[in-house]
Design a protein around this motif. Structure first.
Motif, PDB file in Angstrom:
ATOM      1  N   GLY A  66       0.843  -1.192   0.000  1.00 27.13           N
ATOM      2  CA  GLY A  66       0.000   0.000   0.000  1.00 27.13           C
ATOM      3  C   GLY A  66       0.873   1.234   0.000  1.00 27.13           C
ATOM      4  O   GLY A  66       1.983   1.233  -0.538  1.00 27.13           O
ATOM      5  N   ASN A  67       0.384   2.277   0.680  1.00 24.66           N
ATOM      6  CA  ASN A  67       1.107   3.555   0.669  1.00 24.66           C
ATOM      7  C   ASN A  67       2.442   3.484   1.407  1.00 24.66           C
ATOM      8  O   ASN A  67       3.310   4.331   1.218  1.00 24.66           O
ATOM      9  CB  ASN A  67       0.226   4.657   1.265  1.00 24.66           C
ATOM     10  CG  ASN A  67      -0.337   4.299   2.610  1.00 24.66           C
ATOM     11  OD1 ASN A  67      -0.892   3.226   2.803  1.00 24.66           O
ATOM     12  ND2 ASN A  67      -0.196   5.185   3.576  1.00 24.66           N
ATOM     13  N   HIS A  68       2.625   2.469   2.275  1.00 24.82           N
ATOM     14  CA  HIS A  68       3.896   2.346   3.004  1.00 24.82           C
ATOM     15  C   HIS A  68       4.853   1.322   2.395  1.00 24.82           C
ATOM     16  O   HIS A  68       5.899   1.028   2.981  1.00 24.82           O
ATOM     17  CB  HIS A  68       3.625   1.962   4.463  1.00 24.82           C
ATOM     18  CG  HIS A  68       3.021   3.081   5.264  1.00 24.82           C
ATOM     19  ND1 HIS A  68       3.687   4.267   5.499  1.00 24.82           N
ATOM     20  CD2 HIS A  68       1.812   3.202   5.869  1.00 24.82           C
ATOM     21  CE1 HIS A  68       2.909   5.059   6.226  1.00 24.82           C
ATOM     22  NE2 HIS A  68       1.766   4.444   6.456  1.00 24.82           N
ATOM     23  N   ARG A  87       3.181  -4.669  -4.863  1.00 27.06           N
ATOM     24  CA  ARG A  87       2.907  -3.264  -4.479  1.00 27.06           C
ATOM     25  C   ARG A  87       1.733  -2.804  -5.342  1.00 27.06           C
ATOM     26  O   ARG A  87       1.422  -3.440  -6.349  1.00 27.06           O
ATOM     27  CB  ARG A  87       4.152  -2.398  -4.666  1.00 27.06           C
ATOM     28  CG  ARG A  87       4.877  -2.532  -6.003  1.00 27.06           C
ATOM     29  CD  ARG A  87       4.367  -1.547  -7.011  1.00 27.06           C
ATOM     30  NE  ARG A  87       5.153  -1.574  -8.234  1.00 27.06           N
ATOM     31  CZ  ARG A  87       4.630  -1.334  -9.430  1.00 27.06           C
ATOM     32  NH1 ARG A  87       3.338  -1.081  -9.575  1.00 27.06           N
ATOM     33  NH2 ARG A  87       5.387  -1.350 -10.520  1.00 27.06           N
ATOM     34  N   PRO A  88       1.072  -1.716  -4.961  1.00 28.16           N
ATOM     35  CA  PRO A  88      -0.089  -1.290  -5.747  1.00 28.16           C
ATOM     36  C   PRO A  88       0.255  -1.119  -7.235  1.00 28.16           C
ATOM     37  O   PRO A  88       1.305  -0.593  -7.586  1.00 28.16           O
ATOM     38  CB  PRO A  88      -0.480   0.035  -5.098  1.00 28.16           C
ATOM     39  CG  PRO A  88      -0.082  -0.144  -3.660  1.00 28.16           C
ATOM     40  CD  PRO A  88       1.213  -0.919  -3.723  1.00 28.16           C
ATOM     41  N   ILE A  89      -0.666  -1.581  -8.062  1.00 27.47           N
ATOM     42  CA  ILE A  89      -0.470  -1.607  -9.513  1.00 27.47           C
ATOM     43  C   ILE A  89      -0.457  -0.196 -10.104  1.00 27.47           C
ATOM     44  O   ILE A  89       0.129   0.035 -11.154  1.00 27.47           O
ATOM     45  CB  ILE A  89      -1.601  -2.454 -10.159  1.00 27.47           C
ATOM     46  CG1 ILE A  89      -1.299  -2.770 -11.606  1.00 27.47           C
ATOM     47  CG2 ILE A  89      -2.957  -1.804  -9.995  1.00 27.47           C
ATOM     48  CD1 ILE A  89      -2.255  -3.800 -12.196  1.00 27.47           C
ATOM     49  N   ALA A 116      -4.018  -2.765  -5.414  1.00 28.86           N
ATOM     50  CA  ALA A 116      -4.175  -1.408  -5.945  1.00 28.86           C
ATOM     51  C   ALA A 116      -4.410  -0.449  -4.788  1.00 28.86           C
ATOM     52  O   ALA A 116      -4.746  -0.873  -3.681  1.00 28.86           O
ATOM     53  CB  ALA A 116      -5.343  -1.337  -6.923  1.00 28.86           C
ATOM     54  N   MET A 117      -4.244   0.834  -5.068  1.00 25.02           N
ATOM     55  CA  MET A 117      -4.403   1.824  -3.991  1.00 25.02           C
ATOM     56  C   MET A 117      -5.436   2.872  -4.394  1.00 25.02           C
ATOM     57  O   MET A 117      -5.485   3.297  -5.556  1.00 25.02           O
ATOM     58  CB  MET A 117      -3.046   2.488  -3.739  1.00 25.02           C
ATOM     59  CG  MET A 117      -2.937   3.148  -2.404  1.00 25.02           C
ATOM     60  SD  MET A 117      -1.193   3.363  -2.007  1.00 25.02           S
ATOM     61  CE  MET A 117      -1.022   5.092  -2.334  1.00 25.02           C
TER      62      MET A 117
END
Ligand code: FE2
Length: 271
Positions: A66-68, A87-89, A116-117
């Motif tokens: 995610g964001n981290h 990690r997010p696509i 995804a994020m």
């Protein structure tokens, strides 16, 4: 197939509890495949290759982010080579790592996981809806793969719910992460996709979303940062989402939450 998704492993408490529980859970729930979100596993900020190794050894097949994801720079040494870490696509083109992959499950089955994020109350990213849509145009469930799980890491319940309906009928499960609080809305959508807005974290719930309470409260009161955030270290409650899918279509036949530990009302699916 039976699949389990565990929400954000929060610091040592969360990752140890998950690692301790996974071997038993794999057996008890007769699991074919396990996915965990690991973006907060290293003291709340990112994932290291060592923690990834321990988590996979304990019984996780894939670790999402995610964001981290990139908080621990050391992860850059392994994220390109190891497809079990996602990690997010919808990071910009050229970002290290990958946002989806296809994995072997027992009895010759194939599982795709997509990470995804969201973009509401989050950092600016490429469009997660279009990014996932492009993947699903190439790989159809029931043809190329037997199940597809989407970890949609986002803040806003509306965005996550919209994603669930956008993907309904095309994936086995859309599950949210990032809010660290499990939602009570496990359901199978009209088209057969299982959905939960947020799986909740694996962590100490005597906390502010997994962090020791004092600093977050102080920041709300004073608007000043006094100390660093540090993960709460009490006994963790494990939260996740359990699904059973139809091997032929990949669609969901069953979804139930998993909550196991000292703080939240327990719920362990019976298989
Ligand atoms: Fe997050």
């Amino acid at each position: 197939m039976r699949l389990l998704f565990l929400g954000d492993l929060m610091g040592r408490a969360g990752r140890s509890a998950a690692a301790d529980a996974l071997p038993t859970l794999r057996e008890k729930l007769k699991l074919d495949f396990v996915i965990v979100n690991g973006e907060n596993a290293a003291s709340g900020f990112g994932l290291t290759s060592k923690i990834a190794g321990t988590t996979i050894q304990a019984g996780a097949d894939v670790i999402t982010g995610g964001n981290h994801t990139f908080d621990q720079k050391e992860l850059l040494n392994v994220i390109d080579a190891d497809d079990r870490i996602l990690r997010p696509i919808n990071y910009p083109e050229g970002t290290p790592g990958r946002g989806f992959a296809i994995y072997d499950a027992p009895r010759g089955k194939k599982v795709m996981v997509i990470n995804a994020m969201g973009r509401v109350f989050m950092n600016a990213m490429e469009c997660p809806f279009r990014a996932i849509d492009a993947v699903l145009k190439k790989y159809r469930m029931g043809v190329a793969v037997h199940a597809i799980v989407v970890d949609f890491h986002g803040e806003a319940t509306s965005e996550k719910m919209a994603m669930g309906h956008f993907l309904d009928g095309r994936v086995s499960l859309v599950v949210g992460t990032h809010s660290h609080v499990p939602t009570a809305d496990c359901q199978i959508l009209d088209g057969g996709t299982a959905y939960q807005t947020d799986a909740g974290m694996c962590g100490d719930y005597n906390s502010v979303i997994g962090m020791q309470k004092e600093e977050p409260i102080s920041r709300f009161l004073t608007k000043m940062n006094k100390e660093r955030y540090s993960p709460a270290e009490g006994e963790a409650t494990i939260c996740g989402t359990f699904i059973e899918t139809d091997d032929r279509t990949g669609l969901a036949k069953r979804i139930e939450p998993l909550r196991m530990g000292p703080r939240l009302m327990e719920h362990v699916p019976v298989v």
